[in-house]
Every structure is written in structure tokens, then in C-alpha cells.
Design a protein around this motif. Structure first.
Motif, PDB file in Angstrom:
ATOM      1  N   VAL A   1      32.764  54.413  37.349  1.00 25.59           N
ATOM      2  CA  VAL A   1      31.714  54.476  38.727  1.00 25.59           C
ATOM      3  C   VAL A   1      30.732  55.011  38.114  1.00 25.59           C
ATOM      4  O   VAL A   1      29.715  55.377  38.376  1.00 25.59           O
ATOM      5  CB  VAL A   1      32.450  55.649  39.469  1.00 25.59           C
ATOM      6  CG1 VAL A   1      31.889  55.199  40.807  1.00 25.59           C
ATOM      7  CG2 VAL A   1      34.211  54.946  39.810  1.00 25.59           C
ATOM      8  N   ASP A   2      30.014  53.609  39.542  1.00 24.21           N
ATOM      9  CA  ASP A   2      28.516  53.065  39.266  1.00 24.21           C
ATOM     10  C   ASP A   2      28.261  53.142  40.939  1.00 24.21           C
ATOM     11  O   ASP A   2      28.211  53.337  42.145  1.00 24.21           O
ATOM     12  CB  ASP A   2      27.243  52.287  39.659  1.00 24.21           C
ATOM     13  CG  ASP A   2      26.494  51.969  39.670  1.00 24.21           C
ATOM     14  OD1 ASP A   2      25.931  52.540  40.246  1.00 24.21           O
ATOM     15  OD2 ASP A   2      25.769  51.417  38.458  1.00 24.21           O
ATOM     16  N   VAL A   3      27.411  55.291  41.331  1.00 16.22           N
ATOM     17  CA  VAL A   3      28.366  55.068  42.798  1.00 16.22           C
ATOM     18  C   VAL A   3      26.585  54.623  42.863  1.00 16.22           C
ATOM     19  O   VAL A   3      27.390  53.937  44.904  1.00 16.22           O
ATOM     20  CB  VAL A   3      26.963  56.488  42.651  1.00 16.22           C
ATOM     21  CG1 VAL A   3      26.828  57.158  44.587  1.00 16.22           C
ATOM     22  CG2 VAL A   3      28.062  57.426  42.165  1.00 16.22           C
ATOM     23  N   GLY A   4      25.658  54.069  42.767  1.00 18.36           N
ATOM     24  CA  GLY A   4      24.333  53.484  43.500  1.00 18.36           C
ATOM     25  C   GLY A   4      25.060  51.341  44.348  1.00 18.36           C
ATOM     26  O   GLY A   4      25.111  51.684  44.823  1.00 18.36           O
ATOM     27  N   VAL A   5      26.223  51.293  42.976  1.00 21.66           N
ATOM     28  CA  VAL A   5      26.283  49.803  44.086  1.00 21.66           C
ATOM     29  C   VAL A   5      27.903  50.004  44.219  1.00 21.66           C
ATOM     30  O   VAL A   5      28.426  49.544  45.512  1.00 21.66           O
ATOM     31  CB  VAL A   5      26.632  49.453  42.642  1.00 21.66           C
ATOM     32  CG1 VAL A   5      27.954  48.065  42.533  1.00 21.66           C
ATOM     33  CG2 VAL A   5      25.736  49.133  41.129  1.00 21.66           C
ATOM     34  N   VAL A   6      28.696  51.522  44.584  1.00 20.44           N
ATOM     35  CA  VAL A   6      29.597  51.425  45.111  1.00 20.44           C
ATOM     36  C   VAL A   6      28.891  52.197  46.359  1.00 20.44           C
ATOM     37  O   VAL A   6      30.068  51.020  47.423  1.00 20.44           O
ATOM     38  CB  VAL A   6      30.810  52.395  44.639  1.00 20.44           C
ATOM     39  CG1 VAL A   6      31.501  53.662  45.886  1.00 20.44           C
ATOM     40  CG2 VAL A   6      31.159  52.027  43.428  1.00 20.44           C
TER      41      VAL A   6
ATOM     42  N   ALA B   1      28.627  43.227  34.452  1.00 23.11           N
ATOM     43  CA  ALA B   1      30.254  44.036  34.268  1.00 23.11           C
ATOM     44  C   ALA B   1      31.018  44.503  35.285  1.00 23.11           C
ATOM     45  O   ALA B   1      31.933  44.644  34.965  1.00 23.11           O
ATOM     46  CB  ALA B   1      29.617  44.874  33.391  1.00 23.11           C
ATOM     47  N   VAL B   2      30.542  44.546  36.275  1.00 27.13           N
ATOM     48  CA  VAL B   2      32.091  44.976  37.212  1.00 27.13           C
ATOM     49  C   VAL B   2      31.265  43.638  38.186  1.00 27.13           C
ATOM     50  O   VAL B   2      31.106  43.329  38.820  1.00 27.13           O
ATOM     51  CB  VAL B   2      31.126  46.349  38.151  1.00 27.13           C
ATOM     52  CG1 VAL B   2      32.152  46.790  39.102  1.00 27.13           C
ATOM     53  CG2 VAL B   2      30.936  47.191  37.374  1.00 27.13           C
ATOM     54  N   ASP B   3      33.390  43.204  38.245  1.00 27.52           N
ATOM     55  CA  ASP B   3      33.442  42.157  39.832  1.00 27.52           C
ATOM     56  C   ASP B   3      33.263  42.890  40.240  1.00 27.52           C
ATOM     57  O   ASP B   3      33.993  44.067  40.709  1.00 27.52           O
ATOM     58  CB  ASP B   3      34.582  40.825  39.132  1.00 27.52           C
ATOM     59  CG  ASP B   3      36.019  41.579  38.308  1.00 27.52           C
ATOM     60  OD1 ASP B   3      35.983  43.284  38.921  1.00 27.52           O
ATOM     61  OD2 ASP B   3      36.735  40.787  37.985  1.00 27.52           O
TER      62      ASP B   3
ATOM     63  N   THR C   1      36.715  44.634  41.103  1.00 23.63           N
ATOM     64  CA  THR C   1      37.190  45.762  40.571  1.00 23.63           C
ATOM     65  C   THR C   1      36.386  47.160  41.254  1.00 23.63           C
ATOM     66  O   THR C   1      36.906  48.512  41.156  1.00 23.63           O
ATOM     67  CB  THR C   1      36.151  45.171  39.284  1.00 23.63           C
ATOM     68  OG1 THR C   1      37.323  44.822  38.470  1.00 23.63           O
ATOM     69  CG2 THR C   1      36.815  47.070  38.236  1.00 23.63           C
ATOM     70  N   LEU C   2      35.255  46.491  42.090  1.00 18.23           N
ATOM     71  CA  LEU C   2      34.181  47.460  43.004  1.00 18.23           C
ATOM     72  C   LEU C   2      35.351  48.372  43.664  1.00 18.23           C
ATOM     73  O   LEU C   2      35.306  48.715  44.483  1.00 18.23           O
ATOM     74  CB  LEU C   2      33.122  46.399  43.597  1.00 18.23           C
ATOM     75  CG  LEU C   2      31.883  47.055  43.991  1.00 18.23           C
ATOM     76  CD1 LEU C   2      31.829  48.540  43.263  1.00 18.23           C
ATOM     77  CD2 LEU C   2      31.196  46.668  43.877  1.00 18.23           C
ATOM     78  N   GLU C   3      35.644  47.037  44.500  1.00 19.17           N
ATOM     79  CA  GLU C   3      37.003  47.527  45.792  1.00 19.17           C
ATOM     80  C   GLU C   3      38.040  48.303  45.072  1.00 19.17           C
ATOM     81  O   GLU C   3      38.362  49.242  45.513  1.00 19.17           O
ATOM     82  CB  GLU C   3      37.615  46.616  45.847  1.00 19.17           C
ATOM     83  CG  GLU C   3      36.819  44.845  47.321  1.00 19.17           C
ATOM     84  CD  GLU C   3      35.821  46.213  48.341  1.00 19.17           C
ATOM     85  OE1 GLU C   3      36.408  46.639  49.342  1.00 19.17           O
ATOM     86  OE2 GLU C   3      34.637  45.476  48.494  1.00 19.17           O
ATOM     87  N   ALA C   4      38.668  47.779  44.036  1.00 20.52           N
ATOM     88  CA  ALA C   4      39.205  49.164  43.624  1.00 20.52           C
ATOM     89  C   ALA C   4      38.463  50.601  43.754  1.00 20.52           C
ATOM     90  O   ALA C   4      39.151  51.806  43.696  1.00 20.52           O
ATOM     91  CB  ALA C   4      39.911  48.731  41.638  1.00 20.52           C
TER      92      ALA C   4
END
Length: 1150
Positions: free
Chosen positions: A1083-1088, A1097-1099, A1102-1105
Motif C-alpha cells: 500500500v502506497d499511502v500517497g497514491v491511495v 506497477a499498480v493499476d 488494484t488501487l480501488e481494492a
């Protein structure tokens, strides 16, 4: 009136007494006539118009011209005609004539002076209202009268003009009076100055007289008193012996009574009593006789505080120990030149050398006439200084007056060596029991204690000359640990990495059965010598204790952590504390002052009465003259009399007179010291010394195997070391010296090949399994490459010198960072000491980086605290609680109250750090100054996060890192560079001095809350890491294997924390490229949160999940500012994001 015709003067020959002028009646008549005539002459008589008075006076003058008459009249009247006339003058006239009349004698002996005005003029100026002139110009007019007068007269009125003229005259008169009064005041000041100068001269004369009295007193005490006492003791011993013999001698009757029984007594005796006494007994040990001083000098009490008495060129190397018995008494010094010298402080002369130790003396103490010395040869010797054959009179002991080898000489500044054997009779006995060097000792009466590098303290009985007991410090630490139950460690480590030069037992003092000792772990232990147990341990220092002293109430300690602490012995608490910029190497106090040596060229003085700090010593006078002097290593003070011992071997007593006994010996400059240091290193790496197993700086780490391929490499390295020494000698002697020429380009190429070969071996093994031989080869090669660049400075221009200094520092730093400074013979300690010397050299180097400093952006005074990318919005119910004033016990209760303590922010834990106050890390200039002008290498992570593609590392100079990554404009496109998780403070100790390990790091804390397998081995010392970078640098969501105190020094950071129970939702990583990454989350907190753009690397799915899985998961967050400390408990996940330029320090401990 009398008939004028009756005024006739008889001739001299007249014998009629009634008519003679010298008769009684004649004198009366003469007086009446003269008085009357004088009155008529002096005053106007309107009635008398005749001139008979003038006629009478003419006749008188005619008669008085006769010499016989003059002599007769004047001898009888004892006066002159003028006085006779004056007797009838008015009172005012007589007063006036008396005031203005001066005799010829006074006029001929007028003293010279510089006053413009007379005393009478000064009186008139001071009291003008008493003089007619002052009354005439009196102009005190009320304001109302002035307004009325101005209204009555017109501007053109003649009366008005006259009044103005009078006012002007009055003002000019007042100006004249003020000028006179100013001149008189100035004259009085000059007179006072003259009196003060005269008083100073009188004071100097009396001081010389007092010094003479004290010299006579010392001479009387040295010879006659000691001689009489010695003969008295001998006579008393003979009397006692005679009485004992008489008491034991039997009378004739007693002999007859026991005569018959003597022959039967043999069988009743013990077999040992029947054996004859042995003549070959063990050598007798000389007894210790104390001669207490009968007098106490007071001369120094009348000198100006801090002034210098004299400077003595005592040794050729650093002074390791010194002590003296009394002001202007006897001083003993020891140095690394393996000599011990005894000095007469009154005369500034060497009394002699003490010979007997086979190595340098590290500790000594003088008490009255007894001296104890502890040496690196593991022995302790006692000396009786009263047995020295030294004549303070200046006469020649046991020799004739013409002996040229006498100890005392006429000029105290002559550096003449005393004759051999002057101290031969001083040695009393030797104490041998330690198995390593003596680092500290102290004695009082017949009790002596000594500390050694063998990690023991020994208690000695000086009366019997033997060891009474041995105290094992390590055993005491283990016992204390077992009693407290704080873990497995038996040795409490300090927060500061212990220097290799730190003594295990740094200081000792004994009083009867009480013993205080300071050790390398920073603890001060109080022992009871009766039981051999530790009575109390004083915890506070974070570095090795180097010195201590106690009295009835207080114990004062100095430490390598740069602090002086004053303890209350009644409670065991700290009474007072203060810190300096460098480690404290020596300390001593008297009734009023605490003096310390703290790595500077001055002595630090703390006045306990006034509570103020001041500096004293030769360094102050040298600084005023624009000169430099060496660092003070040792200090001693008694009754306000201070002696300092410096690295150049010069002890200086203070305070003193205005003597200028400056040292004349030529000392090496820092650059010369640096060259000599590298020359010695090359000698160590030469073939003659390759067989050495250990040196003072060799690494203590266990060897991890060898490689036969290193043998030819080491031989090649040795040849290059010899070539560099030849190049050194060639530079020193010049081109015309005839020395063989060295191909320096070939030397550099060979060294570069060796470094490349050693580095290639680092990639053949896992880093922690690289054989030590390759690490040693790499370090030694880089040291010689630095030596090469230092030698090239000899012929380089200004621009070339800058590049050579950069390369020199770079090579030493690469050895520290890449191989840990491991070396066959030198080691990390040698490199760190060389860096310290380099800092001194570069400070003296003219125009350090003159051109580059004008072109770089690093000239900004402080880092920008702008938040160019904004800050996250904190939720009130998620914000970490803030606390202040937490003590160690409060913190321990909080940490152990539950199985998993929560994060908290402590707002005042580091408020006293110098990095936040007087040595600010927010200053660009300061950080550059502590990194050799920004030359020190630092490892930099390049990229947004260490889990991103394209992330890498590079070793670059600190200045380049600041210019390239920190001081760039935040809106410009650039790579992110982060100095992350690097033990910068071990690499650069000057920065370590700006911070302190919080006391909370020594708290008893719980293990991992959920997974015992993740508990790390106990650490002896909290692990320090630096985190320095621009805004938007991040540390991805991860956990640490230790409890963490994250201390914010510069800028602001956002931190989000998840408890261990949230681990499944954070998606821990697995094995990646053979490396276990399970402590880092996917989990990348900044991206989330949308603060950063998505990574490749994260589509989106996956990000929504990830976002769905994080819904309802509790977390805590905070923003740290300068001075804040965040507690991150063991097992907690945390994400860190810099909002501004940020500098943080983390402490990991368990």
C-alpha cells in the motif's frame, strides 16, 4: 606737632646717651617722629601746607645712609624701615600685601606643573559669587522679570542695547569660568592618574618584597627545617633503642636465677625458634614518611585573575598527567615522550627526572612530598620527593661553587637539563598486580586505589606495600543488572560510540573506605571498600567519564559527552550541569572554582559562587596577538593557583605577573602534522611492519577468513608505500637534493588498480561475508591514495589544491563507508582522527573554496521552510496525542501499561539539543562547516521510494547533495535525492556532538506485541540514523524491528501510523530478488490518498481494492515540527512524508 628744628641727629661720635638715636629715649623719639611723618606722607593733610615733613624725611634718609647707623638701628629693632612704616597701615592693606607678597626663596623654587590656571583662579571659578567680578556679572533673572523687561523696552532702545551687551559679557565671563573649571578637573584627573601609577609602583615593590619573603620561607623550609626534623627523628630513634636495650638487659641476679634452667629450655623451644636467623632476607622496603608543608604561599592571591605566571617548555610531546602540591610548590609532569619531570614552581626550574618506568605515565598524584605514578607498563611507583638532591638557593649541592652541572641556574628560562642522579634516592617501592596499563590512581594516607585497562580496580595498603583487594567492574555491572532484572547485558553502554582512546577506568578518588570511580560506560559508581560492593551508581553521562573529584557534599564529573555534572552525594541527584563544545579531558576544583580542559586552547573556569563561566590560560593572550597555541590536555588547581598542560608539552601556571616567558621551540603546523601522520602510516604499511598483528587502531572485529590472492596485492601495496615516502622526502628536501625521482603517475595508477581489484571482490560475496583481507586492502589503498593527493598539494595552484583536497577527503570517506574503515594496521579510529586533523588544516588553508562558494546556491543562510506541495488535512480523532514533561519512570509506565502502547508526540524531549539552538542544523553554512566545507561523502538514495522502479544510490559530497537535491526550486523537474537511514553521526562525529540520546532510550520496554519471532537481539547502544532531504521525500509504509524515537530537528514531516493488527490490510511484501521485504507494505499511502500520481506497477483496479480494504482500519497521524519527538512503538507501520526541507534523527532501541 613737635618743632621740626628739634629733628637733629647727632654725629656718630657723640657720646651723650640722652641725644643718641640708639638710646632708649632716642628710639622712642625716633619712633614718634617717623610714625607721624609716615602718616602725613601716606594720608592727605589739608591743614598743613608746609613741607617740613618732606624735609624731615630727607634728613632721616640722609642719616640712615650712614652704615654704622643702619647696622645699629636694624640690629636693635630687628626689622626694616618698611616694616616700621607698614605697622600703621590699615587692616585690609596689610591683608592684601600679605596675600600678594612672595619671598625671593619661594619665587626661586616654584615647582613645575602643567596647569594652565592657578589655584586662586580655580577658586574664583568655583565660587564666583564670592568675588567682585562674579557679583558684577551675576545674571540670575527670573523668567517673569525677563518678560516684563522685554515688554517695556523697544528693540532699538539704547537701554536695551546696553542690557544685551551686559548679558553677553556675563555669558562670556561664565564661559571663561567653565573653561577654568574644566581645566582644573582635567588637572585633578591627571594628578589622580599619577597617584595611581605611584600606587602601582609601590604595589609592585611590595609584591616583590612578598615574593622574597616566600622564597626565604621556602628556603628555610627546604633545608634547615627538614634537616633538623631528620636529625631529631634519628636522635629520638637512638634514645628509644637505648631504652629498649636497657629494658631487655637482665641484671646479675636474674642471670643467676635462669642460668640453671637454660640448659633444659632447648627441648621446650619450637623447631623454628631454634633455627638461626637468615642473613639473606628479602630487600627491605623503604618506609613512606610524609613531610607536610609548614607554610602556604599567598603571592598568587594578589595577581590579576587569569594572568600568566610563566610558561615552561617541559616536554617534547603531549602532556599526559600533571599535579602539584601547593601554589609555587613542587609540580610533577609526565608526557608521551616517556619522561617524568619534577619542577620547582617558585623558580620555574627542573629539579630532576624520575626514572624507573619502562613506558609513559598516564596517571600521577602529588600529596605533600609523596608522589604516586601509574604507567602504561602496568606498574605503580611511589616516590619521596623530599629526598631529591636539589638546592633552591642556586648553590651547588655536594660540589664546589664553580660546578657547572648544578640544578639551579641564574636564569630560570634557560632550558638546562638537571644533572643525572638528582632524583635517584626518591623511589620508595613498586606496586605490581595489574596486567595492563594504569589509567587512573588516587591515594589518601595509606590507602591507594588504581584503575587499569585490565578492567579492574585494585585497593592497596601503602603501609604494607601490597594489594588488599581487587574490584571487578564488569562483575559489579553484571550484579547490578541481575538485581534490576533489566536484560541480558552486563555492561551498560553509552549513547555515544566509545572512542578507542577512551579509558575503561577514567577517574578515581578515595576517602577512607569510600571510593568513586568513573568508567567508559558513562556510569559513576560509589564503592564501599569494606565490603567491596557498589553502594550507588550515578546515571547521567552518555560518554566515558574522564575525570572526577568529590568533597563532603558534592561530586563533580567530566565526560567525553562534553558535559560537567555536579552531583549531590546526599541524594544521588544532579545538582547542576553544563556542557562545552568538545569532550572534557581533565577537571579539578577548589573551594570556589571548577576548571576544565575541553579540547580548546583555553581552560574553562566555572565560578561556583557567582555561577558564571569564564576562560583562562595562554590561549587568550595568544588570540589577542593573532597567534595560535596548542590544545589544553590537563589542568590542576589549588587555592586559586592553576596549572595547565598542553599538547605541545608546555605547562602554564596562572594567575601571574606580566612575565612574557613564551615558548621558543618551533612547533609543527597542522599541515605538517598531517604529512607526518600519513608518513607514519606508510611506514606501518611497509614490508618491515606487515607482520604486526595488532596496533593501537587495528580493528577488533573477528576475522572472516583470508584469501591467498591478497598476498601479492599486499606486497604491491607495500612498494607503493615506500615510493610515497620517497616522494615525501623529495618534496621536503627540494629538487636539488639528489634523491631518486619518483614516477608519481605510475604510483597513482598502481594504487587505482589495487582499489579496483579490492572493490571487485566486494561484488563476489554477499556484503556481510566479504573476507576481511579484501576490506583491509581496500582501506589501506585508499589511505595511500589520500597520502598521494596530499603530497601533490606541494606543487599545485589554488584551483588544483581545491580538487586535491576534495579527492583526499573522498578517499578517506569511501574507506569509512564502504569497508567500515577496517584495516590491517590503521583502522577506523585512525581515519576519524585524521579527519579531525584535516578540519584544523582546512580552517588554516587560505581561501578555502573561494571561487566555488560564490557560484553555488549553498550560500543561503538557512533552509527554506515553505511547503510547496501543501500538507494533508489531519482528522481530529486520528491525531496523535501530545505530551510534555515526561520523565523516565512516567515513560516506562506508559510503555508497559498495555501490550501495545500507542504513538505519542513529546514536545519538549529534545528542546535542549544544540542542533536546535546554538549550533543550528537549519543553517546551511553550519552544516557545511561541520562537513569539511561540504567535502564529506554521503550515501544518497535517488528516486521517490526504494520500492519504485529506477531507484538507486550514489556516493556524493555533502555539498553536491545540498546543491543538487535540497536547495533546488520545488517546482522544477528534478530527481529526488534523500540521505536516508545513514549513521551520519558515526561517520562525522562533530555532528554527533550536537545531539544527545534521550534518556527514554534506556527505558524497560515490551517486546513485539504480536509476533515474538520478529524481536531483534538486544542492542547495547541505541542505533542512530539521519534522514535529510527536500520536500516530498517519502519513506514508504513499513515497520521497524525496534522501538523508535523519531526526533524532528529541521522542517516538518507528516507521519501516518497503523497498528500491528492492521497488517493484513496493508499487504506486506514477500521475497523480492532474494531479499525479504516483508517489513514493507504494498500500500502506497500517497497514491491511495491521491497526493502522488499512480505508479506503473499498480493499476486502477488494484488501487480501488486497496482503498476498500483500508476502509474502517484505524490509524493515527501527526505533523512533526522542529523540537517534536514521535514515539513509534515496535511493530507499528508508519509512512513518512517531508512537507519541507527536513532533517530528522531516529533512535532504535529495545
Amino acid at each position: 606737632m613737635a618743632d621740626p628744628e628739634g629733628y637733629g641727629f647727632p654725629d656718630d661720635g657723640a657720646g651723650d646717651d640722652e641725644q643718641s638715636i640708639i638710646s632708649t629715649r632716642g628710639l622712642e623719639a625716633f619712633g614718634r617722629k617717623v610714625t607721624t611723618t609716615a602718616n602725613h606722607l601716606m594720608t592727605q593733610n589739608t591743614e598743613d601746607v608746609s613741607g617740613h615733613y618732606q624735609t624731615a624725611m630727607a634728613e632721616v634718609h640722609k642719616q640712615l645712609k650712614r652704615p654704622t647707623v643702619q647696622r645699629s638701628v636694624f640690629s636693635m629693632a630687628r626689622t626694616t624701615p618698611t616694616d616700621m612704616v607698614r605697622s600703621k597701615l590699615s587692616t585690609n592693606e596689610i591683608q592684601h600685601r600679605a596675600l600678594v607678597h612672595l619671598s625671593d626663596e619661594l619665587l626661586s623654587n616654584i615647582p613645575e606643573h602643567e596647569n594652565t590656571y592657578s589655584l586662586f583662579q580655580g577658586f574664583q571659578a568655583s565660587f564666583p559669587e564670592l568675588t567682585d567680578e562674579g557679583k558684577k556679572h551675576h545674571r540670575r533673572v527670573s523668567r517673569g522679570r525677563k518678560l516684563i523687561d522685554d515688554g517695556k523696552t523697544a528693540p532699538g532702545d539704547p537701554k536695551r542695547l546696553g542690557q544685551l551687551k551686559r548679558d553677553k559679557a556675563a555669558m562670556m565671563h561664565e564661559f571663561e569660568l567653565l573653561s577654568v573649571r574644566k581645566n582644573m578637573a582635567s588637572a585633578e584627573i591627571r594628578e589622580i592618574d599619577n597617584k595611581i601609577a605611584n600606587l602601582h609602583g609601590m604595589r609592585r615593590i611590595i609584591l616583590e618584597r612578598l615574593a622574597g619573603f616566600e622564597q626565604e620561607e621556602a628556603l628555610l623550609e627546604h633545608d634547615p627545617v627538614i634537616d633538623v626534623e631528620g636529625r631529631l627523628e634519628e636522635a629520638q630513634a637512638l634514645v628509644d633503642e637505648a631504652e629498649e636495650i636497657a629494658k631487655n638487659t637482665a641484671t646479675q641476679d636474674e642471670k643467676d636465677l635462669v642460668g640453671d634452667a637454660a640448659e633444659y629450655d632447648f627441648m621446650s623451644q619450637s623447631v623454628y625458634e631454634k633455627l638461626p636467623a637468615s642473613t639473606a632476607t628479602t630487600p627491605t622496603r623503604k618506609s613512606k614518611k610524609v613531610h607536610r608543608k609548614k607554610s602556604m604561599p599567598i603571592l598568587h592571591e594578589h595577581f590579576e585573575p587569569g594572568s600568566s605566571i610563566r610558561e615552561i617548555r617541559a616536554h617534547q610531546d603531549t602532556i599526559t598527567a600533571l599535579d602539584f602540591d601547593a601554589p609555587f610548590g613542587t609540580m610533577v609532569t609526565a608526557a608521551l615522550d616517556d619522561t617524568i619531570r619534577v619542577w620547582d614552581l617558585n623558580a620555574g626550574r627542573c629539579m630532576g627526572h624520575l626514572e624507573g618506568h619502562t613506558a609513559s605515565v598516564r596517571a600521577l598524584q602529588v600529596e605533600d612530598n609523596i608522589l604516586a605514578t601509574g604507567s602504561m607498563d602496568a606498574t605503580i611507583k611511589l616516590w619521596d620527593l623530599s629526598k631529591a638532591r636539589y638546592d633552591p638557593h642556586g648553590d651547588k649541592y655536594d660540589k664546589g661553587e664553580e660546578d657547572e652541572d648544578a640544578i639551579a641556574w641564574e636564569n630560570p628560562d634557560d632550558l638546562l637539563e638537571p644533572p643525572e642522579g638528582s632524583m635517584d634516592d626518591c623511589e620508595l617501592f613498586t606496586l605490581q598486580a595489574h596486567v595492563d596499563e594504569i589509567t587512573a590512581l588516587h591515594f589518601r594516607g595509606d590507602v591507594l586505589v588504581s584503575g587499569s585497562a585490565d578492567k579492574t580496580i585494585r585497593h592497596w595498603d601503602l603501609e604494607k606495600g601490597r594489594c588488599v583487594q581487587t574490584l571487578d567492574v564488569m562483575w559489579a555491572a553484571a550484579q547490578a543488572t541481575a538485581t534490576i532484572g533489566s536484560g541480558e547485558s552486563t555492561w551498560r553502554p553509552t549513547g555515544r560510540p566509545t572512542a578507542r582512546s577512551a579509558d575503561f577506568v577514567g577517574a578515581l578518588q578515595v576517602f577512607e573506605s569510600a571510593l568513586a570511580c568513573g568508567t567508559a560506560d558513562g556510569l559513576v559508581r560509589l564503592w564501599d571498600l569494606r565490603s567491596g560492593q557498589v553502594h550507588r551508581s550515578l546515571v547521567g553521562h552518555t560518554g566515558a567519564v574522564t575525570c572526577l573529584q568529590f568533597d563532603d557534599v558534592h561530586l563533580v564529573t567530566g565526560s567525553a559527552d562534553r558535559s560537567i555534572r555536579i552531583w549531590d552525594l546526599r541524594t544521588g541527584s544532579i545538582h547542576d550541569a553544563y556542557a562545552y563544545d568538545n569532550p572534557v579531558t581533565s577537571m579539578m576544583f577548589d573551594a570556589r572554582r571548577i576548571v576544565s580542559a575541553a579540547g580548546e586552547d583555553v581552560v574553562k573556569v566555572y565560578d561556583k559562587v557567582e555561577g558564571r563561566q569564564w576562560e583562562c590560560g595562554a590561549g587568550i593572550a595568544a588570540a589577542e596577538e593573532g597567534k595560535k597555541t596548542s590544545v589544553v590536555e590537563r589542568v590542576g588547581v589549588r587555592d586559586g593557583y592553576l596549572v595547565e598542560g598542553r599538547r605541545d608539552g608546555v605547562p602554564v601556571p596562572c594567575p601571574a605577573t606580566d612575565s612574557e616567558n613564551a615558548s621558543t621551540e618551533i612547533t609543527m603546523t597542522p599541515r605538517d602534522e598531517l604529512l607526518q601522520r600519513f608518513y607514519d602510516a606508510a611506514s606501518i604499511l611497509s614490508p618491515e611492519s606487515t607482520t604486526r598483528d595488532t596496533t593501537a587502531h587495528a580493528s577488533d572485529a573477528p576475522q572472516k577468513g583470508t584469501d591467498p590472492h591478497t598476498a601479492p596485492m599486499e606486497e604491491l601495496l607495500s612498494r607503493q608505500a615506500r615510493q610515497l615516502q620517497k616522494l615525501h622526502n623529495s618534496n621536503r628536501c627540494g629538487e636539488g637534493s639528489g634523491l631518486p625521482r619518483v614516477d608519481d603517475a605510475l604510483v597513482l595508477r598502481r594504487l587505482d588498480d589495487l582499489a579496483s581489484i579490492a572493490m571487485s571482490r566486494f561484488y563476489s560475496y554477499r556484503y556481510d561475508r566479504v573476507p576481511d583481507c579484501w576490506r583491509h586492502l581496500y582501506t589501506d589503498t585508499l589511505v595511500l591514495m589520500s597520502y598521494f593527493y596530499l603530497l601533490r598539494l606541494h606543487d599545485a595552484d589554488a584551483e588544483g589544491r581545491e580538487e586535491l583536497w576534495d579527492r583526499l577527503v573522498e578517499n578517506l570517506d569511501r574507506a569509512l563507508i564502504t569497508s567500515g574503515g577496517q584495516s590491517r594496521c590503521l583502522g577506523q579510529g585512525w581515519i576519524e582522527e585524521t579527519m579531525e586533523l584535516l578540519e584544523r588544516v582546512l580552517q588554516e588553508e587560505p581561501g578555502d573554496r573561494p571561487s566555488k562558494r560564490q557560484k553555488t546556491s549553498s550560500d543561503s543562510s538557512t533552509f527554506s521552510l515553505d511547503e510547496p506541495h501543501g500538507r494533508p488535512r489531519l482528522l481530529p480523532d486520528r491525531e496523535c496525542p501530545r505530551h510534555q514533561g515526561w520523565a523516565l519512570d512516567t515513560f516506562e509506565i506508559y510503555m508497559n501499561a498495555t501490550d501495545s502502547p500507542k504513538p505519542v508526540v513529546l514536545t519538549d524531549l529534545i528542546s535542549g539539543w544544540p542542533a536546535l539552538t546554538d549550533r543550528p542544523w537549519k543553517s546551511v553554512v553550519y552544516l557545511l562547516s561541520r562537513t569539511l566545507g561540504g567535502r564529506r561523502l554521503v550515501p544518497v538514495e535517488v528516486g521517490r521510494s526504494y520500492v519504485d522502479e529506477g531507484w538507486g544510490q550514489e556516493l556524493i559530497p555533502f555539498r553536491s547533495f545540498v546543491d543538487k537535491y535540497v536547495l533546488v526550486h520545488p517546482k522544477e523537474e528534478h530527481q529526488v535525492g534523500y540521505l536516508a537511514q545513514h549513521n551520519l553521526f558515526r561517520q562525522i562525529p562533530p555532528l554527533r556532538n550536537d545531539i544527545q540520546i534521550p534518556d527514554l532510550c534506556w527505558a524497560d520496554v515490551p517486546p513485539h506485541p504480536s509476533d515474538p519471532s520478529k524481536d531483534q537481539p538486544k542492542v547495547d547502544v541505541p542505533q542512530l540514523n539521519a534522514w535529510f532531504g527536500p520536500s516530498r521525500t517519502i519513506t514508504p509504509l513499513h515497520t521497524d524491528g525496534y522501538h523508535n524515537l523519531l526526533c524532528q530537528v529541521v522542517g516538518r514531516k507528516y507521519v501516518r501510523l497503523y497498528p500491528p493488527s492492521a497488517t493484513p490490510a496493508l499487504r506486506p511484501r514477500g521475497m523480492e530478488g532474494g531479499v525479504d521485504m516483508s517489513n514493507t507494505a504494498e500500500v502506497d499511502v500517497g497514491v491511495v490518498e491521491g497526493w502522488d500520481p499512480p505508479v506503473d506497477a499498480v493499476d486502477g483496479e488494484t488501487l480501488e481494492a486497496m482503498r476498500r480494504e483500508l476502509e474502517g482500519v484505524e490509524y493515527w497521524e501527526c505533523i512533526l515540527g522542529p523540537g517534536d519527538t514521535l514515539l513509534i512503538p515496535l511493530g507499528w507501520w508508519h509512512y513518512v512524508r517531508s512537507l519541507t526541507v527536513s532533517f530528522s534523527v531516529s533512535f532504535w532501541w529495545n
